[in-house]
Write a protein that holds these residues in place. Sequence first.
Motif, mmCIF file in Angstrom:
data_model
loop_
_atom_site.group_PDB
_atom_site.id
_atom_site.type_symbol
_atom_site.label_atom_id
_atom_site.label_comp_id
_atom_site.label_asym_id
_atom_site.label_seq_id
_atom_site.Cartn_x
_atom_site.Cartn_y
_atom_site.Cartn_z
ATOM 1 N N ASP A 2 0.820 -1.207 0.000
ATOM 2 C CA ASP A 2 0.000 0.000 0.000
ATOM 3 C C ASP A 2 0.854 1.256 0.000
ATOM 4 O OD1 ASP A 2 0.995 0.076 2.540
ATOM 5 O OD2 ASP A 2 -0.927 0.341 3.545
ATOM 6 N N GLY A 3 2.205 1.105 0.152
ATOM 7 C CA GLY A 3 3.093 2.236 0.014
ATOM 8 C C GLY A 3 3.146 3.146 1.202
ATOM 9 N N ARG A 4 2.673 2.722 2.368
ATOM 10 C CA ARG A 4 2.668 3.609 3.519
ATOM 11 C C ARG A 4 3.734 3.282 4.523
ATOM 12 N NH1 ARG A 4 -3.649 2.766 3.890
ATOM 13 N NH2 ARG A 4 -4.214 3.940 2.062
ATOM 14 N N GLY A 5 4.217 2.081 4.514
ATOM 15 C CA GLY A 5 5.220 1.687 5.494
ATOM 16 C C GLY A 5 4.572 1.179 6.746
ATOM 17 N N GLY A 6 5.119 0.121 7.322
ATOM 18 C CA GLY A 6 4.561 -0.402 8.547
ATOM 19 C C GLY A 6 5.009 -1.812 8.779
ATOM 20 N N GLY A 7 4.425 -2.444 9.770
ATOM 21 C CA GLY A 7 4.881 -3.746 10.179
ATOM 22 C C GLY A 7 4.261 -4.896 9.447
ATOM 23 N N GLY A 8 3.186 -4.648 8.659
ATOM 24 C CA GLY A 8 2.626 -5.699 7.850
ATOM 25 C C GLY A 8 1.801 -6.702 8.608
ATOM 26 N N MET A 17 2.116 7.186 17.831
ATOM 27 C CA MET A 17 2.498 5.956 17.147
ATOM 28 C C MET A 17 1.395 4.935 17.390
ATOM 29 S SD MET A 17 5.588 6.685 16.032
ATOM 30 C CE MET A 17 6.494 5.175 15.706
ATOM 31 N N ASP A 18 1.171 4.038 16.428
ATOM 32 C CA ASP A 18 0.243 2.950 16.692
ATOM 33 C C ASP A 18 1.015 1.705 17.116
ATOM 34 O OD1 ASP A 18 1.201 1.665 14.440
ATOM 35 O OD2 ASP A 18 -0.686 1.727 13.335
ATOM 36 N N GLU A 19 0.325 0.572 17.254
ATOM 37 C CA GLU A 19 0.968 -0.618 17.814
ATOM 38 C C GLU A 19 2.013 -1.220 16.898
ATOM 39 O OE1 GLU A 19 -2.639 -1.966 15.532
ATOM 40 O OE2 GLU A 19 -2.129 -0.346 16.920
ATOM 41 N N ALA A 20 2.015 -0.852 15.611
ATOM 42 C CA ALA A 20 2.997 -1.381 14.675
ATOM 43 C C ALA A 20 4.094 -0.375 14.365
ATOM 44 C CB ALA A 20 2.310 -1.805 13.376
ATOM 45 N N GLY A 21 4.109 0.764 15.076
ATOM 46 C CA GLY A 21 5.138 1.765 14.851
ATOM 47 C C GLY A 21 4.823 2.741 13.739
ATOM 48 N N VAL A 22 3.580 2.774 13.282
ATOM 49 C CA VAL A 22 3.165 3.726 12.259
ATOM 50 C C VAL A 22 2.721 5.017 12.942
ATOM 51 C CG1 VAL A 22 1.531 4.200 10.383
ATOM 52 C CG2 VAL A 22 2.467 1.895 10.685
ATOM 53 N N MET A 23 3.216 6.157 12.460
ATOM 54 C CA MET A 23 2.834 7.431 13.041
ATOM 55 C C MET A 23 1.476 7.860 12.490
ATOM 56 S SD MET A 23 4.307 9.477 15.276
ATOM 57 C CE MET A 23 6.082 9.408 15.080
ATOM 58 N N LEU A 24 0.606 8.294 13.392
ATOM 59 C CA LEU A 24 -0.736 8.758 13.028
ATOM 60 C C LEU A 24 -0.843 10.240 13.331
ATOM 61 C CD1 LEU A 24 -2.811 5.860 14.657
ATOM 62 C CD2 LEU A 24 -2.021 6.015 12.278
ATOM 63 N N PHE A 25 -1.347 11.009 12.371
ATOM 64 C CA PHE A 25 -1.524 12.454 12.516
ATOM 65 C C PHE A 25 -2.990 12.790 12.296
ATOM 66 C CE2 PHE A 25 2.514 11.410 10.474
ATOM 67 C CZ PHE A 25 3.432 11.937 11.369
ATOM 68 N N PHE A 26 -3.629 13.352 13.314
ATOM 69 C CA PHE A 26 -5.054 13.647 13.267
ATOM 70 C C PHE A 26 -5.289 15.142 13.091
ATOM 71 C CE2 PHE A 26 -4.575 9.768 15.711
ATOM 72 C CZ PHE A 26 -5.588 8.953 15.231
ATOM 73 N N LYS A 27 -6.237 15.468 12.207
ATOM 74 C CA LYS A 27 -6.661 16.854 12.047
ATOM 75 C C LYS A 27 -8.115 16.863 11.583
ATOM 76 C CE LYS A 27 -4.027 19.816 9.908
ATOM 77 N NZ LYS A 27 -3.349 20.583 8.810
ATOM 78 N N GLY A 28 -9.009 17.359 12.419
ATOM 79 C CA GLY A 28 -10.411 17.402 12.063
ATOM 80 C C GLY A 28 -10.947 16.023 11.732
ATOM 81 N N VAL A 65 -7.010 11.937 8.800
ATOM 82 C CA VAL A 65 -5.857 11.328 9.453
ATOM 83 C C VAL A 65 -4.817 11.024 8.390
ATOM 84 C CG1 VAL A 65 -6.771 8.964 9.274
ATOM 85 C CG2 VAL A 65 -5.057 9.512 11.015
ATOM 86 N N TRP A 66 -3.547 11.245 8.734
ATOM 87 C CA TRP A 66 -2.423 10.845 7.890
ATOM 88 C C TRP A 66 -1.760 9.652 8.573
ATOM 89 C CZ3 TRP A 66 -4.234 15.690 8.043
ATOM 90 C CH2 TRP A 66 -4.268 16.444 6.853
ATOM 91 N N LYS A 67 -1.522 8.566 7.824
ATOM 92 C CA LYS A 67 -0.922 7.360 8.373
ATOM 93 C C LYS A 67 0.446 7.144 7.761
ATOM 94 C CE LYS A 67 -5.478 5.215 8.714
ATOM 95 N NZ LYS A 67 -6.334 4.124 8.192
ATOM 96 N N GLY A 68 1.470 7.133 8.612
ATOM 97 C CA GLY A 68 2.818 6.956 8.107
ATOM 98 C C GLY A 68 3.387 8.260 7.606
ATOM 99 N N PHE A 69 4.694 8.255 7.357
ATOM 100 C CA PHE A 69 5.394 9.473 6.996
ATOM 101 C C PHE A 69 5.065 9.934 5.583
ATOM 102 C CE2 PHE A 69 8.387 7.251 9.973
ATOM 103 C CZ PHE A 69 8.030 8.015 11.071
ATOM 104 N N ALA A 70 4.595 9.040 4.731
ATOM 105 C CA ALA A 70 4.308 9.411 3.351
ATOM 106 C C ALA A 70 2.853 9.186 2.989
ATOM 107 C CB ALA A 70 5.212 8.622 2.405
ATOM 108 N N GLY A 71 1.992 8.918 3.984
ATOM 109 C CA GLY A 71 0.599 8.633 3.699
ATOM 110 C C GLY A 71 -0.173 9.864 3.276
ATOM 111 N N ALA A 72 -1.170 9.669 2.419
ATOM 112 C CA ALA A 72 -2.060 10.754 2.012
ATOM 113 C C ALA A 72 -3.160 10.912 3.053
ATOM 114 C CB ALA A 72 -2.664 10.449 0.646
#
Length: 470
Positions: free
Chosen positions: A25-31, A68-79, A82-89
Motif C-alpha cells: 500500500d506504500g505507507r510503510g509499517g509492520g505488515g 504511534m500505533d501498535e505497529a510503529g506507524v505514526m498517526l496524525f489527526f486533524k479534524g 488522518v495521515w498514516k505513516g510518513f508518506a501517507g495521504a
Amino acid sequence: MRCAVGALCLCSALGLALAYPLKQDGRGGGGKTNGTGSSWHHLGSYPSVEDKEPKQRCSEEGFDAITMDEAGVMLFFKGDLVWKGFAGAAELKNASWPEIQGPVDAALRIHHPDRPSIHDNVYLFQGKHLWAYAQGRLKDGYPRLIEEEFPGIPGDLDAAVECHAQECSHAATVFFFKGTVVYSYDLTTKELKQRSWPSVANCSAAVRWLGRYYCFQGIQFLRFDPVTGQVGANYPRDARDYFMRCPGRGHGHHTQGNATARAIADRCSGRPFQAFFSDDTGRIYAFREGHYFQLDSHRDGWHAWPLKHLWKDLEGDVDAAFSWDNKLYLVQGSQVTIYQTGRGYTRVDGYPRPLQAELGVAEADATFTCPRSQALYIIHGNHLRRVDLELSPGHPGPLQPIPHAHVDGALCTSKGVFLFHGSDFHHYADVDQLIKATAPAPAKSIVVDFFHCPPPHAVGQGAPSLHHPQ
C-alpha cells in the motif's frame, strides 16, 4: 480543543536513513494482518479523500493529535482527517475509527510490557471520553470516561504521551497536558502527580519517537526531558522545517546530494558495519562511520544518528564495543572510552585511556560479552581471547583460533554469537561452537536478517529517506 502540529518527518542534518520498507500500500509499517488476510486499519488500502497537499499538511494550525500505533506507524489527526505513516495521504478518520465522530483532542499509545492487557493499546481522547483500540479494533467496554481509566485526569485534554519505564525513572508513565498543567500518571501504582514544568506547557500535541519526547505548540515544537522537563537547546523550532513536507522549507537537504552520506545512513546499502553491541536491557546498537543505528527500536523506524547524540563528545569510528556491569566500553583504535549506563550515558572520568592498560591487549577487531556474563571475548585476526572482567580484567587468556581470517564486529545475545564481516554475518549457538568450528558457519545477509531490508533483488522498494529533528 487546541490543534497540534506536525507530520513527523525524520530529520538529521548529518545523515539520512530509510524508514520501514514499504508494503504494497506504500505507507510503510509492520505488515500485521487481522487473521482474515487483510491488513490492520493503518496499513489497509482505503479510499483516500482528495489530498490537498501541502495546504492541509503545512497549515499554521497543525494537527489535533499525534501518536504511534501498535505497529510503529505514526498517526496524525486533524479534524475529520488522518495521515498514516510518513508518506501517507490524507484519509477520512471515520474509515478507520467509525466509532468516533468529530476531531480528537489527544492520542496515545501505551507501552507497558508488564501489563499485557493494555500494552500496545492505542487510546483516542475526545471531551470526557476515551476509546481504546487493540490491534486496530475497539476494545469491549469502550468508550468510557477518562476518569474511569485514569483516575484524576480531567477531560478536554490538549495532549498525551507515553513514557517508557527505562526512560522515566523506572516507572511506566503517561503525561497528560491541559493548558499549563502537566499530569504524570504512574501506570503501575496509579499515582498521580502534577509536574512543575514551565518550559513544557500549552502542548497541543505530544509524542515519543525513538527515545525522544516532543511537545508541539502551534507551528513550533520543543524536545523535552521526560524526567526533568528541561527543554533542549535551540528550541522552539518550526515544525515545517522538520516534521512535514512543505515547499521551500526543510532541514539538511544538502545531504541528499552526498552519495557517501546517504550510503552511511541507509541501513539497506550493504555498507559494512564496524561494530555491534548489546546489553542486558535488550538494547542493541550497530556502528558505521561515525553513526549508530538502534536495532531494538526498529518498530518505530530505522535512523542513523551521529555518535554524539547519545555519547557526548564521542566522534570518529567505533572499532569494537561491549557492555558489562552497567557500563559500555567503546574501542577506537588503541583507546577505550567507558560510559556509565542508566537513563542515558555518562562518560567515566579519566577516559579515554589505552586499551593495553585497560584490558591487556593493544588492539581489537571485535569484542563481545554474553548476557549476564563477566567473560569478555576479544577477536583480533583469526584468534579469540577471553578476559575475566571481574577477576582479572587486564590479563587476557591464551589465543584460540577461530575459522575466520577477519571480522568487522561481533555480538552475543540469548540467541547465540554473531560475527559480522562485510555485508554478511555468521551465527554460532555459543562460544564453544565457535571455538570448535573448523569452517565458518553459513553466511547470511546483515541487512535482510538484522535490518529487515528487502533481499538484494528487491532493492529500490524501500521508503524514501526523510529528515528528523536533532
